[in-house]
Design a protein around this motif. Sequence first.
Motif, PDB file in Angstrom:
ATOM      1  N   GLU A  71      55.367  -1.955  93.971  1.00 30.11           N
ATOM      2  CA  GLU A  71      54.257  -2.714  93.431  1.00 30.11           C
ATOM      3  C   GLU A  71      54.705  -4.137  93.143  1.00 30.11           C
ATOM      4  O   GLU A  71      55.832  -4.374  92.707  1.00 30.11           O
ATOM      5  N   THR A 106      46.796  -4.131  99.242  1.00 31.48           N
ATOM      6  CA  THR A 106      45.993  -2.956  98.890  1.00 31.48           C
ATOM      7  C   THR A 106      46.184  -2.636  97.409  1.00 31.48           C
ATOM      8  O   THR A 106      47.093  -3.136  96.759  1.00 31.48           O
ATOM      9  N   ASP A 107      45.329  -1.783  96.917  1.00 36.17           N
ATOM     10  CA  ASP A 107      45.391  -1.323  95.524  1.00 36.17           C
ATOM     11  C   ASP A 107      45.436  -2.490  94.541  1.00 36.17           C
ATOM     12  O   ASP A 107      46.148  -2.452  93.543  1.00 36.17           O
ATOM     13  N   GLN A 109      44.594  -4.373  91.542  1.00 31.26           N
ATOM     14  CA  GLN A 109      44.041  -3.998  90.239  1.00 31.26           C
ATOM     15  C   GLN A 109      43.959  -5.245  89.369  1.00 31.26           C
ATOM     16  O   GLN A 109      44.975  -5.810  88.980  1.00 31.26           O
TER      17      GLN A 109
END
Length: 187
Positions: A71, A106-107, A109
């Motif tokens: 991440e 992607t992802d 948040q």
Amino acid sequence: MGRRQQPPADQTLEEGLVEMATIGARSFLWLVLVATALAAVAGAAVIAWSLRPVPVYLSERIKAGSPFAVEFWMESSTSWFAMSHLSISCSVRYPCAPELPPTPATDLQLPGNPIALGPREMAVFKCPFPAPLRATDEIDVARRAEIYFRSEYDLPVLGWFRVSDDRGPFVLNTRLLPPRWTGKSGR
């Protein structure tokens, strides 16, 4: 229209010089006024540009598995404005490989507002790196690879203008325990 007016015959040389000096002083005053207005507009533009949000990228530590399956965090560096309509893309480059096109993160948040990263907030995202990187010796590929980020967002106040920011390269820093992607020094 194109003819010059002749001074009255009864005007003395001194009166003519005073009139010319008055016209010159008025022209100089207008020039100073225009220059001041342009300087004020330029100063406001510089101040607005320096207050814009600039992304700062960080990497989560590599826990287990692929060094590419990590991440990343992006922080908005300003205390004033949000980064609205934010999009992030990642690209990776490594020796002896064709240049791969950037891929959208992607992802993503975003805390709070789903379409903007607020002042001093952090977003979390992942980079979907291509399958050829996840070959048999991806640790060796990761040691030679460089990651680049590109973010695009609307300029605060002027929402119709998109700003793009390119950052990189980020390299796998194995001197840190656990290893993580950090900005390459010496650039």
